[in-house]
Design a protein around this motif. Sequence first.
Motif, PDB file in Angstrom:
ATOM      1  N   ALA A  71       0.831  -1.210   0.000  1.00  0.00           N
ATOM      2  CA  ALA A  71       0.000   0.000   0.000  1.00  0.00           C
ATOM      3  C   ALA A  71       0.861   1.253   0.000  1.00  0.00           C
ATOM      4  O   ALA A  71       0.545   2.231  -0.685  1.00  0.00           O
ATOM      5  CB  ALA A  71      -0.925  -0.015   1.214  1.00  0.00           C
ATOM      6  N   LYS A  72       1.956   1.219   0.753  1.00  0.00           N
ATOM      7  CA  LYS A  72       2.850   2.376   0.800  1.00  0.00           C
ATOM      8  C   LYS A  72       3.470   2.635  -0.570  1.00  0.00           C
ATOM      9  O   LYS A  72       3.517   3.777  -1.037  1.00  0.00           O
ATOM     10  CB  LYS A  72       3.946   2.143   1.840  1.00  0.00           C
ATOM     11  N   ARG A  73       3.922   1.567  -1.236  1.00  0.00           N
ATOM     12  CA  ARG A  73       4.530   1.721  -2.559  1.00  0.00           C
ATOM     13  C   ARG A  73       3.526   2.247  -3.580  1.00  0.00           C
ATOM     14  O   ARG A  73       3.841   3.152  -4.366  1.00  0.00           O
ATOM     15  CB  ARG A  73       5.094   0.380  -3.032  1.00  0.00           C
ATOM     16  N   VAL A  74       2.306   1.686  -3.543  1.00  0.00           N
ATOM     17  CA  VAL A  74       1.285   2.104  -4.508  1.00  0.00           C
ATOM     18  C   VAL A  74       0.873   3.557  -4.267  1.00  0.00           C
ATOM     19  O   VAL A  74       0.707   4.338  -5.209  1.00  0.00           O
ATOM     20  CB  VAL A  74       0.060   1.171  -4.435  1.00  0.00           C
ATOM     21  N   ASN A  75       0.709   3.934  -3.006  1.00  0.00           N
ATOM     22  CA  ASN A  75       0.350   5.321  -2.680  1.00  0.00           C
ATOM     23  C   ASN A  75       1.424   6.296  -3.124  1.00  0.00           C
ATOM     24  O   ASN A  75       1.120   7.388  -3.610  1.00  0.00           O
ATOM     25  CB  ASN A  75       0.093   5.459  -1.179  1.00  0.00           C
ATOM     26  N   ARG A  76       2.676   5.921  -2.946  1.00  0.00           N
ATOM     27  CA  ARG A  76       3.766   6.792  -3.373  1.00  0.00           C
ATOM     28  C   ARG A  76       3.745   6.995  -4.886  1.00  0.00           C
ATOM     29  O   ARG A  76       3.911   8.109  -5.382  1.00  0.00           O
ATOM     30  CB  ARG A  76       5.114   6.197  -2.944  1.00  0.00           C
ATOM     31  N   ARG A  77       3.561   5.898  -5.607  1.00  0.00           N
ATOM     32  CA  ARG A  77       3.531   6.001  -7.070  1.00  0.00           C
ATOM     33  C   ARG A  77       2.335   6.814  -7.521  1.00  0.00           C
ATOM     34  O   ARG A  77       2.435   7.617  -8.462  1.00  0.00           O
ATOM     35  CB  ARG A  77       3.492   4.600  -7.685  1.00  0.00           C
ATOM     36  N   TYR A  78       1.196   6.632  -6.865  1.00  0.00           N
ATOM     37  CA  TYR A  78       0.006   7.386  -7.221  1.00  0.00           C
ATOM     38  C   TYR A  78       0.222   8.885  -7.010  1.00  0.00           C
ATOM     39  O   TYR A  78      -0.167   9.709  -7.852  1.00  0.00           O
ATOM     40  CB  TYR A  78      -1.188   6.913  -6.398  1.00  0.00           C
ATOM     41  N   ALA A  79       0.839   9.243  -5.885  1.00  0.00           N
ATOM     42  CA  ALA A  79       1.105  10.663  -5.598  1.00  0.00           C
ATOM     43  C   ALA A  79       2.037  11.256  -6.645  1.00  0.00           C
ATOM     44  O   ALA A  79       1.839  12.384  -7.112  1.00  0.00           O
ATOM     45  CB  ALA A  79       1.701  10.806  -4.204  1.00  0.00           C
ATOM     46  N   GLU A  80       3.065  10.498  -7.031  1.00  0.00           N
ATOM     47  CA  GLU A  80       4.023  10.986  -8.022  1.00  0.00           C
ATOM     48  C   GLU A  80       3.347  11.166  -9.380  1.00  0.00           C
ATOM     49  O   GLU A  80       3.528  12.194 -10.049  1.00  0.00           O
ATOM     50  CB  GLU A  80       5.177   9.994  -8.144  1.00  0.00           C
ATOM     51  N   LEU A  81       2.550  10.180  -9.791  1.00  0.00           N
ATOM     52  CA  LEU A  81       1.870  10.264 -11.085  1.00  0.00           C
ATOM     53  C   LEU A  81       0.800  11.348 -11.079  1.00  0.00           C
ATOM     54  O   LEU A  81       0.565  12.001 -12.109  1.00  0.00           O
ATOM     55  CB  LEU A  81       1.238   8.911 -11.424  1.00  0.00           C
ATOM     56  N   GLY A  94       8.802  11.092   7.879  1.00  0.00           N
ATOM     57  CA  GLY A  94       7.754  11.949   7.351  1.00  0.00           C
ATOM     58  C   GLY A  94       6.445  11.200   7.228  1.00  0.00           C
ATOM     59  O   GLY A  94       6.360  10.008   7.520  1.00  0.00           O
ATOM     60  N   SER A  95       5.401  11.888   6.767  1.00  0.00           N
ATOM     61  CA  SER A  95       4.087  11.262   6.641  1.00  0.00           C
ATOM     62  C   SER A  95       3.508  11.371   5.235  1.00  0.00           C
ATOM     63  O   SER A  95       2.517  10.725   4.923  1.00  0.00           O
ATOM     64  CB  SER A  95       3.103  11.896   7.629  1.00  0.00           C
ATOM     65  N   SER A  96       4.121  12.165   4.357  1.00  0.00           N
ATOM     66  CA  SER A  96       3.577  12.370   3.017  1.00  0.00           C
ATOM     67  C   SER A  96       3.876  11.174   2.117  1.00  0.00           C
ATOM     68  O   SER A  96       4.948  10.570   2.197  1.00  0.00           O
ATOM     69  CB  SER A  96       4.166  13.646   2.402  1.00  0.00           C
ATOM     70  N   THR A  97       2.927  10.852   1.244  1.00  0.00           N
ATOM     71  CA  THR A  97       3.154   9.804   0.247  1.00  0.00           C
ATOM     72  C   THR A  97       3.772  10.383  -1.026  1.00  0.00           C
ATOM     73  O   THR A  97       4.183   9.631  -1.910  1.00  0.00           O
ATOM     74  CB  THR A  97       1.833   9.103  -0.120  1.00  0.00           C
ATOM     75  N   ASP A  98       3.824  11.699  -1.124  1.00  0.00           N
ATOM     76  CA  ASP A  98       4.371  12.359  -2.303  1.00  0.00           C
ATOM     77  C   ASP A  98       5.901  12.343  -2.230  1.00  0.00           C
ATOM     78  O   ASP A  98       6.483  12.925  -1.312  1.00  0.00           O
ATOM     79  CB  ASP A  98       3.871  13.810  -2.362  1.00  0.00           C
ATOM     80  N   PRO A  99       6.571  11.683  -3.174  1.00  0.00           N
ATOM     81  CA  PRO A  99       8.043  11.645  -3.136  1.00  0.00           C
ATOM     82  C   PRO A  99       8.691  13.026  -3.093  1.00  0.00           C
ATOM     83  O   PRO A  99       9.738  13.193  -2.469  1.00  0.00           O
ATOM     84  CB  PRO A  99       8.397  10.906  -4.434  1.00  0.00           C
ATOM     85  N   ALA A 100       8.063  14.008  -3.718  1.00  0.00           N
ATOM     86  CA  ALA A 100       8.639  15.358  -3.724  1.00  0.00           C
ATOM     87  C   ALA A 100       8.664  15.971  -2.326  1.00  0.00           C
ATOM     88  O   ALA A 100       9.439  16.882  -2.060  1.00  0.00           O
ATOM     89  CB  ALA A 100       7.840  16.267  -4.665  1.00  0.00           C
ATOM     90  N   GLN A 101       7.813  15.454  -1.437  1.00  0.00           N
ATOM     91  CA  GLN A 101       7.767  15.949  -0.057  1.00  0.00           C
ATOM     92  C   GLN A 101       8.461  14.995   0.904  1.00  0.00           C
ATOM     93  O   GLN A 101       8.361  15.159   2.115  1.00  0.00           O
ATOM     94  CB  GLN A 101       6.312  16.157   0.364  1.00  0.00           C
ATOM     95  N   GLY A 102       9.155  14.000   0.376  1.00  0.00           N
ATOM     96  CA  GLY A 102       9.806  13.006   1.213  1.00  0.00           C
ATOM     97  C   GLY A 102      10.975  13.557   2.008  1.00  0.00           C
ATOM     98  O   GLY A 102      11.573  14.575   1.643  1.00  0.00           O
ATOM     99  N   VAL A 103      11.299  12.874   3.076  1.00  0.00           N
ATOM    100  CA  VAL A 103      12.410  13.314   3.931  1.00  0.00           C
ATOM    101  C   VAL A 103      13.734  13.196   3.175  1.00  0.00           C
ATOM    102  O   VAL A 103      14.553  14.117   3.182  1.00  0.00           O
ATOM    103  CB  VAL A 103      12.453  12.482   5.232  1.00  0.00           C
ATOM    104  N   TRP A 104      13.953  12.063   2.499  1.00  0.00           N
ATOM    105  CA  TRP A 104      15.190  11.894   1.738  1.00  0.00           C
ATOM    106  C   TRP A 104      15.284  12.921   0.611  1.00  0.00           C
ATOM    107  O   TRP A 104      16.372  13.427   0.313  1.00  0.00           O
ATOM    108  CB  TRP A 104      15.284  10.475   1.174  1.00  0.00           C
ATOM    109  N   ALA A 105      14.157  13.252  -0.013  1.00  0.00           N
ATOM    110  CA  ALA A 105      14.151  14.228  -1.105  1.00  0.00           C
ATOM    111  C   ALA A 105      14.726  15.564  -0.669  1.00  0.00           C
ATOM    112  O   ALA A 105      15.302  16.303  -1.468  1.00  0.00           O
ATOM    113  CB  ALA A 105      12.727  14.421  -1.638  1.00  0.00           C
TER     114      ALA A 105
END
Length: 359
Positions: free
Chosen positions: A31-41, A161-172
Amino acid sequence: MFESVQTLIDEHRRVQEELSDPAVHADAARAKRVNRRYAELSRIVAAYEAWAATSEDLDAARELAREDEAFAAEVPSLEEDLQSAQEKLRRLLIPRDPDDARDVIMEIKAGEGGAESALFAADLLRMYIQYAASKGWKTELLERNESDLGGYKDVQVAIKGSSTDPAQGVWAHLKYEGGVHRVQRVPATESQGRIHTSTTGVLVFPEVDEPDEIAINQNDLKIDVFRSSGPGGQSVNTTDSAVRITHLPSGIVVSMQNEKSQLQNREAAMRVLRARLLAKQQEELDAAASDARKSQIRGMDRSERIRTYNFPENRIADHRTGFKAYNLDQVMDGALEPIIESAIQADEEARLAAVGSDS
């Protein structure tokens, strides 16, 4: 233009359908992987729709302007809007760092400057904790090795972090903090009022989402337990709660003694070990990532600095991007966003240039 976007739009539709499947949410990692991809797309789809709509508006305005000059006044503004939308979409289409959505483990180590360097390590830790709080991230102190004056010879902190958006990720955001940080100021131990220069090293690792993401053979681990030393309460030096794990194939060694429980220290050490193994694995797979991560910190020499903190001038300077400001007091209170944004923009420009040279 942007013909390849249709493939991503189709993927966005498939991922959206996948998120409606209860089976996906039954598996937290999936679910985490799918949510991240969805946010990015979703960001790409929204940018594409904005570009397409602006393009249609511009075409309509140009056509109407042939019959009515009043519409001609709208054309220059729409042309600027289209160029802006086009540039935004172009940047979003550049392949992202696959780790951008991950949380991080950060290690801050005293370098040249003795006690002053250790004190500055504590200042950097506070700065990052304050910055994390401003972003709504959570921090967890994993390990610390305190100096005599209240600084840190070595300290490790997990930032989540808590965001699923990679652009808002901690590593980003925090991946750019790896390297040697130079400080210029009058140390607390200086009686003559002279300015000293010291260095402190920062290492940043993307944290593994799930333990089984990195395969670790238990036979490859050498685990030692010993008595804690330094701060830690009444259990210090009375129980063998500290843990040192050596990963024999890679030679990576992780020690933990922050917790009173041997089990808790072992779990924390394994978190750090997985993060370091993930970074090592990706370095071996990706030469570009290898260069970036190895350049974080090759030593504690002052010539390897990425940033200078000049307290007498209240000046902060990043030597990779050319960023400079005279609000160091605010930066030390966590106002890091402009500095990090300058690094993100510089990274985007470099990736844009790389894509252009490959095309």
